[in-house]
Design a protein around this motif. Structure first.
Motif, short mmCIF file in Angstrom:
data_model
loop_
_atom_site.label_atom_id
_atom_site.label_comp_id
_atom_site.label_asym_id
_atom_site.label_seq_id
_atom_site.Cartn_x
_atom_site.Cartn_y
_atom_site.Cartn_z
N GLY A 247 0.78 -1.24 0.00
CA GLY A 247 0.00 0.00 0.00
C GLY A 247 0.81 1.28 0.00
O GLY A 247 0.23 2.38 0.03
N LEU A 248 2.14 1.18 -0.05
CA LEU A 248 2.97 2.38 -0.01
C LEU A 248 2.80 3.20 -1.29
O LEU A 248 3.00 2.70 -2.39
CB LEU A 248 4.44 2.02 0.18
N LYS A 249 2.43 4.46 -1.12
CA LYS A 249 2.24 5.34 -2.26
C LYS A 249 3.26 6.47 -2.31
O LYS A 249 3.55 7.02 -3.37
CB LYS A 249 0.83 5.94 -2.24
N LYS A 250 3.79 6.82 -1.14
CA LYS A 250 4.72 7.96 -1.10
C LYS A 250 5.72 7.75 0.03
O LYS A 250 5.37 7.30 1.11
CB LYS A 250 3.94 9.25 -0.87
N CYS A 251 6.99 8.06 -0.27
CA CYS A 251 8.03 7.96 0.75
C CYS A 251 8.87 9.24 0.71
O CYS A 251 9.37 9.63 -0.35
CB CYS A 251 8.91 6.74 0.51
N TYR A 252 9.01 9.87 1.86
CA TYR A 252 9.81 11.08 1.98
C TYR A 252 11.18 10.74 2.55
O TYR A 252 11.30 9.95 3.49
CB TYR A 252 9.15 12.09 2.92
N PHE A 253 12.21 11.34 1.98
CA PHE A 253 13.56 11.29 2.53
C PHE A 253 13.85 12.70 3.03
O PHE A 253 14.02 13.63 2.24
CB PHE A 253 14.59 10.91 1.46
N LEU A 254 13.92 12.86 4.33
CA LEU A 254 14.00 14.19 4.93
C LEU A 254 15.41 14.47 5.45
O LEU A 254 15.90 13.80 6.36
CB LEU A 254 12.98 14.30 6.07
N ASP A 255 16.06 15.42 4.82
CA ASP A 255 17.43 15.83 5.15
C ASP A 255 18.46 14.78 4.73
O ASP A 255 19.53 14.70 5.30
CB ASP A 255 17.56 16.16 6.64
N PHE A 256 18.14 13.99 3.74
CA PHE A 256 19.09 13.04 3.15
C PHE A 256 18.43 12.45 1.90
O PHE A 256 17.22 12.52 1.73
CB PHE A 256 19.43 11.92 4.14
N LEU A 257 19.26 11.88 1.02
CA LEU A 257 18.71 11.21 -0.16
C LEU A 257 19.06 9.73 -0.19
O LEU A 257 18.70 9.03 -1.12
CB LEU A 257 19.21 11.89 -1.45
N GLY A 258 19.78 9.28 0.84
CA GLY A 258 20.13 7.87 0.90
C GLY A 258 21.35 7.55 0.06
O GLY A 258 21.87 8.39 -0.67
N PRO A 259 21.82 6.31 0.16
CA PRO A 259 22.96 5.88 -0.67
C PRO A 259 22.62 6.01 -2.15
O PRO A 259 21.45 6.04 -2.54
CB PRO A 259 23.14 4.41 -0.26
N ARG A 260 23.65 6.07 -2.97
CA ARG A 260 23.45 6.21 -4.42
C ARG A 260 22.55 5.08 -4.94
O ARG A 260 22.79 3.90 -4.70
CB ARG A 260 24.79 6.18 -5.14
N GLY A 261 21.50 5.46 -5.65
CA GLY A 261 20.59 4.48 -6.24
C GLY A 261 19.50 3.98 -5.31
O GLY A 261 18.59 3.28 -5.75
N PHE A 262 19.56 4.34 -4.03
CA PHE A 262 18.59 3.84 -3.05
C PHE A 262 17.17 4.29 -3.38
O PHE A 262 16.23 3.49 -3.42
CB PHE A 262 19.00 4.33 -1.65
N ALA A 263 17.01 5.59 -3.62
CA ALA A 263 15.68 6.14 -3.91
C ALA A 263 15.12 5.56 -5.21
O ALA A 263 13.93 5.22 -5.30
CB ALA A 263 15.75 7.66 -3.99
N ALA A 264 15.98 5.45 -6.23
CA ALA A 264 15.53 4.93 -7.51
C ALA A 264 15.08 3.47 -7.39
O ALA A 264 14.04 3.08 -7.94
CB ALA A 264 16.66 5.04 -8.54
N GLU A 265 15.83 2.68 -6.64
CA GLU A 265 15.46 1.27 -6.47
C GLU A 265 14.14 1.15 -5.71
O GLU A 265 13.29 0.32 -6.05
CB GLU A 265 16.56 0.51 -5.74
N LEU A 266 13.97 1.98 -4.68
CA LEU A 266 12.72 1.93 -3.92
C LEU A 266 11.53 2.27 -4.80
O LEU A 266 10.49 1.59 -4.76
CB LEU A 266 12.80 2.90 -2.73
N SER A 267 11.66 3.32 -5.60
CA SER A 267 10.54 3.72 -6.46
C SER A 267 10.24 2.66 -7.52
O SER A 267 9.09 2.44 -7.88
CB SER A 267 10.84 5.07 -7.12
N GLN A 268 11.28 1.99 -8.00
CA GLN A 268 11.08 0.95 -9.01
C GLN A 268 10.40 -0.28 -8.42
O GLN A 268 9.51 -0.87 -9.03
CB GLN A 268 12.43 0.57 -9.63
N ARG A 269 10.80 -0.65 -7.22
CA ARG A 269 10.29 -1.88 -6.62
C ARG A 269 8.90 -1.72 -6.02
O ARG A 269 8.16 -2.69 -5.88
CB ARG A 269 11.26 -2.39 -5.56
#
Length: 207
Positions: free
Chosen positions: A91-113
């Motif tokens: 059911g996850l529709k939105k995820c915020y990264f607050l004051d960081f963007l995570g390791p390289r590729g982390f956000a992209a992988e999360l959005s893809q999966r």
């Protein structure tokens, strides 16, 4: 006062940072399992330890509380970070990264999966190179990176503006903070930004 506002949030929010301190702890993982069972649509991860991260999490909590939208808030630390698979909840529709963007590729992988929208806030000068590589991966990534503005102020302005776009049942604009708290919070944010950007222009800021 600002600290009383933070205390009220910590007491009122069962998933606030006061309850879950251990990064990738059993408590954090259990909270994610529960969020998956409940199909919680929003997860907000905040950089810890960080004043900008903490205040950004507060603004995320206030925003979603105004909208009556469930939002799980968890700390994210490079010491023992959460993994992408931890965040692949039902059911996850939105995820915020607050004051960081995570390791390289982390956000992209999360959005893809998960096919969720990922919205990140950061102000560090090392971040733009990460942003360019992640942005090419998928269209549902949105990064707010301003090296001249602290993440907490960017998040504050973002959630305030989003809320003002919406109207209450009587047609009035909705404010993120009430007038009593707004001046105090904005003053604290200026102090946080002064330290985050290493301007050191506020008297005794290094004390």
């Amino acid at each position: 006062m600002t600290m009383s506002l933070l205390r009220r949030w910590a007491i009122a929010s069962p998933n606030s940072f006061s309850r879950i301190r251990g990064f990738r702890s059993n408590a954090a993982l259990e909270a994610l399992v529960k969020a998956s069972e409940d199909k919680t649509p929003v997860v907000a991860l905040y950089n810890y330890p960080s004043f900008s991260g903490t205040f950004s999490a507060l603004f995320a909590r206030l925003f979603h509380s105004h909208l009556n939208v469930p939002c799980l808030i968890l700390p994210f630390s490079s010491v023992e970070p959460l993994r992408v698979e931890d965040l692949c909840i039902e059911g996850l529709k939105k995820c915020y990264f607050l004051d960081f963007l995570g390791p390289r590729g982390f956000a992209a992988e999360l959005s893809q999966r998960t096919s969720c929208e990922v919205i990140g806030f950061d102000h560090r000068k090392s971040v733009p190179s990460k942003v360019s590589s992640d942005r090419d991966c998928r269209g549902n990534l949105s990064f707010h990176v301003d090296i001249e503005k602290s993440s907490s102020i960017s998040a504050y302005e973002y959630f305030s503006a989003k809320l003002k776009e919406m109207k209450s049942s009587d047609g009035e604009s909705i404010n993120l903070l009430n007038l009593k708290d707004r001046d105090h919070v904005e003053l604290v944010l200026k102090h946080i930004e002064d330290a985050d950007l290493r301007r050191w222009s506020v008297p005794n800021i290094k004390a």
